[in-house]
Design a protein around this motif. Structure first.
Motif, short mmCIF file in Angstrom:
data_model
loop_
_atom_site.label_atom_id
_atom_site.label_comp_id
_atom_site.label_asym_id
_atom_site.label_seq_id
_atom_site.Cartn_x
_atom_site.Cartn_y
_atom_site.Cartn_z
N PRO A 186 6.70 -8.42 -3.10
CA PRO A 186 5.36 -8.37 -3.70
C PRO A 186 4.38 -7.49 -2.93
CG PRO A 186 6.19 -10.62 -3.74
CD PRO A 186 7.19 -9.81 -2.96
N ALA A 187 4.62 -7.29 -1.63
CA ALA A 187 3.74 -6.41 -0.86
C ALA A 187 3.78 -4.98 -1.38
CB ALA A 187 4.14 -6.43 0.62
N PHE A 188 4.85 -4.62 -2.09
CA PHE A 188 4.99 -3.27 -2.62
C PHE A 188 4.89 -3.25 -4.14
CE2 PHE A 188 7.49 -3.25 1.39
CZ PHE A 188 6.64 -2.43 2.11
N ALA A 192 -0.48 -4.34 -4.99
CA ALA A 192 -0.61 -4.35 -3.54
C ALA A 192 -0.50 -2.92 -3.02
CB ALA A 192 0.43 -5.27 -2.91
N LEU A 193 0.46 -2.64 -2.15
CA LEU A 193 0.59 -1.31 -1.57
C LEU A 193 1.22 -0.29 -2.51
CD1 LEU A 193 1.74 -2.25 2.06
CD2 LEU A 193 -0.56 -1.66 1.27
N GLY A 194 1.99 -0.76 -3.51
CA GLY A 194 2.57 0.14 -4.50
C GLY A 194 4.03 0.50 -4.23
N LYS A 195 4.69 0.97 -5.27
CA LYS A 195 6.11 1.31 -5.19
C LYS A 195 6.39 2.45 -4.23
CE LYS A 195 8.12 -1.63 -7.84
NZ LYS A 195 9.11 -2.56 -7.28
N SER A 196 5.54 3.46 -4.22
CA SER A 196 5.78 4.60 -3.34
C SER A 196 5.70 4.19 -1.88
CB SER A 196 4.77 5.71 -3.64
OG SER A 196 4.98 6.26 -4.94
N ASP A 262 4.94 -10.95 3.84
CA ASP A 262 4.36 -12.07 3.10
C ASP A 262 2.85 -12.13 3.29
OD1 ASP A 262 6.86 -12.78 2.19
OD2 ASP A 262 7.19 -14.30 3.73
N ARG A 263 2.40 -11.88 4.51
CA ARG A 263 0.96 -11.89 4.78
C ARG A 263 0.26 -10.79 3.98
NH1 ARG A 263 -1.84 -8.51 7.45
NH2 ARG A 263 -0.01 -7.59 8.46
N VAL A 264 0.85 -9.60 3.96
CA VAL A 264 0.25 -8.50 3.22
C VAL A 264 0.17 -8.83 1.73
CG1 VAL A 264 0.52 -6.08 2.56
CG2 VAL A 264 1.02 -6.80 4.91
N ALA A 265 1.26 -9.37 1.19
CA ALA A 265 1.26 -9.76 -0.23
C ALA A 265 0.18 -10.78 -0.52
CB ALA A 265 2.63 -10.30 -0.62
N ALA A 266 0.00 -11.74 0.39
CA ALA A 266 -1.01 -12.78 0.19
C ALA A 266 -2.42 -12.19 0.23
CB ALA A 266 -0.86 -13.87 1.25
#
Length: 302
Positions: A186-188, A192-196, A262-266
């Motif tokens: 989920p972070a990507f 969030a940060l995106g697929k790229s 996980d933290r980034v996704a949250a």
């Protein structure tokens, strides 16, 4: 084993109950129809040649699916649809690796959840990947249920020739990504940060044991992304504690050993992305079933 015995065995198992629930099947007849289609397709396409020269069929298929996944991950996927094609291809091959089969049953809804992109993007990517020869697709006769994908284990992504985005052909791929390094986190996701950014992260992971980390140019060449895109994603990843930067001019980068995806996704509100997406798809499915039921009811006669 005959089909009737197989169907009865699966129907009475936990796997069968899970399959019925996931596919929205209502009767045993619908279940038999679905499993019969898979049974017939498997009998028609089963390739005994995979057994030759290997310890077992299972080992051969799993190893070749791993090799296919490596080629998919390692290739630069150019163009506007590149990220969607890559994410869809990874989702399909990973599903095959999990089940140890090169014939995969999956709906667009399931692939969208696994790839963490929209269903329209997955549907378009499926068409382009099929045109490139990655698989053949047998569509389900029931809308919303799983289609059957027959993966070609020796397939390699087609790369643009001479910079012309409409001219594709096989080219040598430098395998820089370890087998089964999956960044469908989920972070990507797009929220969030995106697929790229996920592709940049994967490249950093592939170079984690290198004495000198890759530069922006190294990452650009290895991922097919533009230099500006790579710089933007690296800046965001450093800010989020996912990457470390060394130097200024010709700076090198490495994946941070303390990275907490996980933290980034949250922080981006995407920690429960998959659960929310499945719930939304389930609501849409039930709404569609209700609409069909209402349409089938005879109109009141005044």
């Amino acid at each position: 084993m005959e089909f009737e015995e197989f169907s009865e065995l699966v129907w009475s198992s936990e796997l069968g109950r899970t399959f019925v629930g996931e596919q929205g099947l209502k009767t045993r007849a619908q279940f038999d129809k679905q499993t019969r289609r898979a049974w017939d397709y498997t009998e028609e396409h089963f390739d005994h040649g995979y057994e030759h020269g290997a310890a077992s069929y299972e080992e051969t298929v799993r190893e070749r699916l791993g090799d296919l996944l490596t080629r998919v991950q390692a290739a630069p996927w150019p163009g506007r649809g590149g990220n969607s094609e890559r994410a869809t291809a990874v989702a399909l091959v990973t599903l095959g690796h999990e089940t140890n089969r090169y014939t995969v049953d999956a709906s667009v809804r399931e692939l969208a959840t696994r790839a963490m992109i929209g269903r329209t993007a997955v549907g378009n990517a499926i068409g382009r990947l099929a045109a490139q020869g990655m698989f053949t697709r047998t569509r389900s006769e029931v809308r919303g249920q799983a289609d059957t994908f027959h993966l070609f284990l020796d397939w390699a992504p087609l790369l643009p020739k001479g910079g012309h985005t409409k001219s594709y052909g096989p080219q040598e791929i430098t395998l820089c990504v370890p087998v089964l390094v999956i960044t469908e986190h989920p972070a990507f996701s797009a929220g969030a940060l995106g697929k790229s950014a996920g592709r940049v992260w994967e490249f950093l992971l592939s170079r984690v044991n290198s004495e000198v980390g890759p530069t922006v140019e190294d990452i650009r060449a290895g991922t097919g992304l533009s230099a500006n895109s790579v710089r933007t994603h690296l800046k965001n990843m450093v800010a989020n504690g996912l990457a470390d930067k060394r130097g200024q001019r010709n700076a090198t980068y490495s994946a941070s050993p303390s990275a907490d995806l996980d933290r980034v996704a949250a922080e981006y509100g995407q920690a429960d992305y998959e659960e929310r997406t499945r719930e939304r798809f389930e609501r849409e499915r039930k709404g569609y079933e209700t609409l069909l039921s209402q349409r089938e009811q005879p109109a009141d006669v005044a």
